[in-house]
Write a protein that holds these residues in place. Structure first.
Motif, PDB file in Angstrom:
ATOM      1  N   LYS A 200      18.765  35.984  26.910  1.00 41.81           N
ATOM      2  CA  LYS A 200      18.433  36.577  25.617  1.00 41.81           C
ATOM      3  C   LYS A 200      18.527  35.552  24.496  1.00 41.81           C
ATOM      4  O   LYS A 200      17.913  35.696  23.436  1.00 41.81           O
ATOM      5  N   ASN A 201      19.272  34.492  24.728  1.00 41.58           N
ATOM      6  CA  ASN A 201      19.452  33.426  23.746  1.00 41.58           C
ATOM      7  C   ASN A 201      18.236  32.495  23.792  1.00 41.58           C
ATOM      8  O   ASN A 201      17.948  31.876  24.824  1.00 41.58           O
ATOM      9  N   LEU A 202      17.514  32.372  22.688  1.00 43.98           N
ATOM     10  CA  LEU A 202      16.304  31.542  22.633  1.00 43.98           C
ATOM     11  C   LEU A 202      16.602  30.088  22.995  1.00 43.98           C
ATOM     12  O   LEU A 202      15.790  29.423  23.653  1.00 43.98           O
ATOM     13  N   LYS A 203      17.771  29.583  22.583  1.00 43.65           N
ATOM     14  CA  LYS A 203      18.108  28.196  22.901  1.00 43.65           C
ATOM     15  C   LYS A 203      18.180  27.975  24.414  1.00 43.65           C
ATOM     16  O   LYS A 203      17.791  26.915  24.921  1.00 43.65           O
ATOM     17  N   VAL A 204      18.675  28.965  25.128  1.00 45.02           N
ATOM     18  CA  VAL A 204      18.752  28.861  26.591  1.00 45.02           C
ATOM     19  C   VAL A 204      17.350  28.834  27.187  1.00 45.02           C
ATOM     20  O   VAL A 204      17.047  28.025  28.074  1.00 45.02           O
ATOM     21  N   ARG A 205      16.486  29.698  26.689  1.00 40.10           N
ATOM     22  CA  ARG A 205      15.111  29.748  27.207  1.00 40.10           C
ATOM     23  C   ARG A 205      14.385  28.430  26.904  1.00 40.10           C
ATOM     24  O   ARG A 205      13.639  27.916  27.741  1.00 40.10           O
ATOM     25  N   GLN A 206      14.604  27.889  25.711  1.00 40.06           N
ATOM     26  CA  GLN A 206      13.998  26.600  25.377  1.00 40.06           C
ATOM     27  C   GLN A 206      14.543  25.495  26.283  1.00 40.06           C
ATOM     28  O   GLN A 206      13.792  24.618  26.738  1.00 40.06           O
ATOM     29  N   ALA A 207      15.834  25.538  26.544  1.00 46.82           N
ATOM     30  CA  ALA A 207      16.451  24.529  27.414  1.00 46.82           C
ATOM     31  C   ALA A 207      15.852  24.580  28.810  1.00 46.82           C
ATOM     32  O   ALA A 207      15.564  23.529  29.419  1.00 46.82           O
ATOM     33  N   ILE A 208      15.648  25.778  29.330  1.00 48.59           N
ATOM     34  CA  ILE A 208      15.044  25.923  30.660  1.00 48.59           C
ATOM     35  C   ILE A 208      13.639  25.336  30.674  1.00 48.59           C
ATOM     36  O   ILE A 208      13.246  24.615  31.596  1.00 48.59           O
ATOM     37  N   ALA A 209      12.880  25.637  29.624  1.00 49.41           N
ATOM     38  CA  ALA A 209      11.500  25.130  29.543  1.00 49.41           C
ATOM     39  C   ALA A 209      11.458  23.614  29.503  1.00 49.41           C
ATOM     40  O   ALA A 209      10.520  22.992  30.023  1.00 49.41           O
ATOM     41  N   MET A 210      12.458  22.992  28.881  1.00 50.06           N
ATOM     42  CA  MET A 210      12.485  21.528  28.777  1.00 50.06           C
ATOM     43  C   MET A 210      13.098  20.865  30.007  1.00 50.06           C
ATOM     44  O   MET A 210      12.883  19.671  30.246  1.00 50.06           O
ATOM     45  N   ALA A 211      13.861  21.625  30.791  1.00 44.02           N
ATOM     46  CA  ALA A 211      14.606  21.029  31.904  1.00 44.02           C
ATOM     47  C   ALA A 211      13.779  20.876  33.169  1.00 44.02           C
ATOM     48  O   ALA A 211      14.110  20.050  34.032  1.00 44.02           O
ATOM     49  N   VAL A 212      12.703  21.660  33.292  1.00 37.67           N
ATOM     50  CA  VAL A 212      11.957  21.699  34.546  1.00 37.67           C
ATOM     51  C   VAL A 212      11.005  20.511  34.656  1.00 37.67           C
ATOM     52  O   VAL A 212      10.161  20.293  33.787  1.00 37.67           O
ATOM     53  N   ASP A 213      11.149  19.775  35.731  1.00 36.18           N
ATOM     54  CA  ASP A 213      10.321  18.593  35.997  1.00 36.18           C
ATOM     55  C   ASP A 213       9.066  19.038  36.761  1.00 36.18           C
ATOM     56  O   ASP A 213       9.065  19.119  37.990  1.00 36.18           O
ATOM     57  N   LYS A 214       8.007  19.314  36.037  1.00 39.01           N
ATOM     58  CA  LYS A 214       6.791  19.865  36.654  1.00 39.01           C
ATOM     59  C   LYS A 214       6.089  18.905  37.610  1.00 39.01           C
ATOM     60  O   LYS A 214       5.609  19.338  38.664  1.00 39.01           O
ATOM     61  N   PRO A 215       5.984  17.613  37.285  1.00 36.28           N
ATOM     62  CA  PRO A 215       5.392  16.701  38.273  1.00 36.28           C
ATOM     63  C   PRO A 215       6.149  16.703  39.606  1.00 36.28           C
ATOM     64  O   PRO A 215       5.540  16.589  40.675  1.00 36.28           O
ATOM     65  N   ARG A 216       7.469  16.841  39.547  1.00 35.14           N
ATOM     66  CA  ARG A 216       8.251  16.902  40.796  1.00 35.14           C
ATOM     67  C   ARG A 216       7.975  18.209  41.536  1.00 35.14           C
ATOM     68  O   ARG A 216       7.927  18.235  42.773  1.00 35.14           O
ATOM     69  N   ILE A 217       7.779  19.290  40.784  1.00 40.61           N
ATOM     70  CA  ILE A 217       7.386  20.557  41.401  1.00 40.61           C
ATOM     71  C   ILE A 217       6.048  20.396  42.106  1.00 40.61           C
ATOM     72  O   ILE A 217       5.853  20.867  43.237  1.00 40.61           O
ATOM     73  N   LEU A 218       5.116  19.722  41.449  1.00 41.54           N
ATOM     74  CA  LEU A 218       3.792  19.526  42.041  1.00 41.54           C
ATOM     75  C   LEU A 218       3.889  18.733  43.338  1.00 41.54           C
ATOM     76  O   LEU A 218       3.205  19.050  44.324  1.00 41.54           O
ATOM     77  N   ARG A 219       4.745  17.724  43.365  1.00 39.51           N
ATOM     78  CA  ARG A 219       4.932  16.955  44.597  1.00 39.51           C
ATOM     79  C   ARG A 219       5.503  17.830  45.705  1.00 39.51           C
ATOM     80  O   ARG A 219       5.128  17.689  46.880  1.00 39.51           O
ATOM     81  N   ALA A 220       6.398  18.749  45.337  1.00 39.75           N
ATOM     82  CA  ALA A 220       6.960  19.672  46.326  1.00 39.75           C
ATOM     83  C   ALA A 220       5.894  20.625  46.866  1.00 39.75           C
ATOM     84  O   ALA A 220       6.048  21.181  47.954  1.00 39.75           O
ATOM     85  N   MET A 221       4.815  20.788  46.110  1.00 43.06           N
ATOM     86  CA  MET A 221       3.683  21.626  46.518  1.00 43.06           C
ATOM     87  C   MET A 221       2.588  20.805  47.184  1.00 43.06           C
ATOM     88  O   MET A 221       1.453  21.256  47.307  1.00 43.06           O
ATOM     89  N   HIS A 222       2.924  19.591  47.630  1.00 42.75           N
ATOM     90  CA  HIS A 222       1.947  18.694  48.259  1.00 42.75           C
ATOM     91  C   HIS A 222       0.782  18.392  47.318  1.00 42.75           C
ATOM     92  O   HIS A 222      -0.355  18.208  47.762  1.00 42.75           O
ATOM     93  N   ASN A 223       1.078  18.373  46.017  1.00 46.24           N
ATOM     94  CA  ASN A 223       0.068  18.064  44.989  1.00 46.24           C
ATOM     95  C   ASN A 223      -1.113  19.034  45.006  1.00 46.24           C
ATOM     96  O   ASN A 223      -2.220  18.665  44.598  1.00 46.24           O
ATOM     97  N   LEU A 224      -0.862  20.255  45.416  1.00 47.22           N
ATOM     98  CA  LEU A 224      -1.909  21.276  45.440  1.00 47.22           C
ATOM     99  C   LEU A 224      -1.972  21.979  44.083  1.00 47.22           C
ATOM    100  O   LEU A 224      -1.545  23.120  43.927  1.00 47.22           O
ATOM    101  N   GLY A 225      -2.501  21.274  43.081  1.00 44.80           N
ATOM    102  CA  GLY A 225      -2.627  21.858  41.758  1.00 44.80           C
ATOM    103  C   GLY A 225      -2.571  20.799  40.684  1.00 44.80           C
ATOM    104  O   GLY A 225      -2.684  19.597  40.961  1.00 44.80           O
ATOM    105  N   THR A 226      -2.373  21.243  39.457  1.00 39.87           N
ATOM    106  CA  THR A 226      -2.175  20.343  38.327  1.00 39.87           C
ATOM    107  C   THR A 226      -1.012  20.876  37.491  1.00 39.87           C
ATOM    108  O   THR A 226      -0.744  22.091  37.470  1.00 39.87           O
ATOM    109  N   VAL A 227      -0.330  19.987  36.796  1.00 32.19           N
ATOM    110  CA  VAL A 227       0.817  20.367  35.965  1.00 32.19           C
ATOM    111  C   VAL A 227       0.356  21.273  34.822  1.00 32.19           C
ATOM    112  O   VAL A 227      -0.667  21.021  34.180  1.00 32.19           O
ATOM    113  N   ALA A 228       1.109  22.339  34.578  1.00 31.34           N
ATOM    114  CA  ALA A 228       0.767  23.309  33.525  1.00 31.34           C
ATOM    115  C   ALA A 228       1.360  22.856  32.195  1.00 31.34           C
ATOM    116  O   ALA A 228       2.507  23.169  31.875  1.00 31.34           O
ATOM    117  N   ASN A 229       0.552  22.138  31.440  1.00 28.16           N
ATOM    118  CA  ASN A 229       0.977  21.707  30.110  1.00 28.16           C
ATOM    119  C   ASN A 229       0.534  22.672  29.018  1.00 28.16           C
ATOM    120  O   ASN A 229       0.907  22.511  27.863  1.00 28.16           O
TER     121      ASN A 229
END
Length: 320
Positions: free
Chosen positions: A91-120
């Motif tokens: 419920k705390n906006l700062k927490v939600r913002q922190a989560i959004a900034m903490a996620v390494d999307k290129p690393r997620i894409l590699r875990a998906m065998h590069n099946l996609g593009t990073v959602a910017n």
């Protein structure tokens, strides 16, 4: 109860050019792993489901690239992490913002065998007219850690996260868990069988859902009305549990708009509110769907708007 359906070509159909195959034998109740094995052995030709997790690496190998059996199709879809306002931590906006900034999307894409593009951008994919680039928060774990520290969370605060155990969700979840742990957020992750996960999501649980939402209908309301309006709560699809007069009004405006440019402008604004201002969803990846077919199938295409509805394929045999 029949375990198969056989569809035969109508010789009297008005357009003699289609269908271009003599018959389709659709076998029901086949596990996707068994389906993949049957296609590889030449017993079957294609399956309803995408390539199962255990076969992704081999299907993407040069062997099948040469035969053309693995078909990769960009999807009008987005994998995202929804953040529920029912959860006292989220419920705390700062927490939600922190989560959004903490996620390494290129690393997620590699875990998906590069099946996609990073959602910017937003939760609308680049294949839709509602897409807007550069809306999502950039990867900044240091800033995320600072935001989380300033949120004054109680000691031992924990957030739950659910997903199905289908590819690629468990692999993606492991990256997210590591990223959130690195900034000091404790997450209890619960992978589930797909049907059980859908049922759980329908309870609008307090926590995070790792899922996807393809744009099956070419209008932004298809996603927005169910996901971000107050009515979506009673419909058990507003996973963020947001009650926003602003979003409700914009959703109504989206229905009333009459020009393509006006409609696109409204849904881009909604995307900015959801992803940037209120951080209700964290867009992760715009996926590509992997399909596998036998060597007898040529010119196979999966739909960009819904991978399971196959648009066209050419069958070598039984053409009479």
């Amino acid at each position: 109860r029949s375990s198969a359906i056989t569809l035969k070509r109508n010789k009297n159909y008005w357009n003699s050019a289609v269908p271009r195959y003599a018959w389709v034998n659709w076998k029901l109740g086949i596990d996707d792993t068994l389906g993949m094995i049957r296609i590889q052995s030449g017993q079957d030709d294609m399956m309803y489901d995408p390539i199962p997790t255990g076969f992704i690496a081999s299907a993407l190998s040069p062997k099948y690239a040469k035969t053309g059996q693995t078909v990769i199709t960009p999807q009008d879809n987005c994998y995202w992490l929804s953040l529920s306002l029912r959860d006292p931590v989220l419920k705390n906006l700062k927490v939600r913002q922190a989560i959004a900034m903490a996620v390494d999307k290129p690393r997620i894409l590699r875990a998906m065998h590069n099946l996609g593009t990073v959602a910017n951008g937003t939760f609308f994919s680049p294949l839709s007219p509602f897409y807007e680039d550069g809306v999502a928060y950039s990867y900044d774990p240091s800033r995320a850690k600072s935001l989380l520290a300033s949120a004054n969370l109680p000691s031992g605060a924990k957030v739950k996260m659910w997903s199905s155990n289908r590819f690629p969700y468990e692999s993606v979840a492991q990256v997210i868990l590591a990223d959130l742990n690195a900034i000091g957020l404790n997450v209890d992750y619960i992978p589930m069988e797909y049907d059980a996960f859908v049922t759980q999501a329908g309870t609008l649980p307090a926590g995070m859902l790792l899922w996807a939402y393809e744009l099956l209908y070419p209008h932004g309301s298809y996603i927005v009305d169910t996901s971000f309006t107050t009515a979506g709560i009673s419909g058990a699809t507003n996973y963020s549990y947001v009650k926003s007069p602003t979003l409700d009004k914009l959703a109504t405006d989206g229905h009333r708009a009459t020009t393509k440019s006006e409609i696109a402008s409204i849904y881009r604004k909604i995307g900015r509110i959801v992803v940037r201002d209120d951080v209700l969803w964290v867009p992760l990846i715009y996926p590509h769907r992997p399909d596998f077919v036998s060597t007898r199938v040529r010119d196979f295409r999966a739909s960009a708007s819904y991978g399971e509805d196959q648009e066209r394929f050419f069958y070598k045999y039984a053409m009479t």
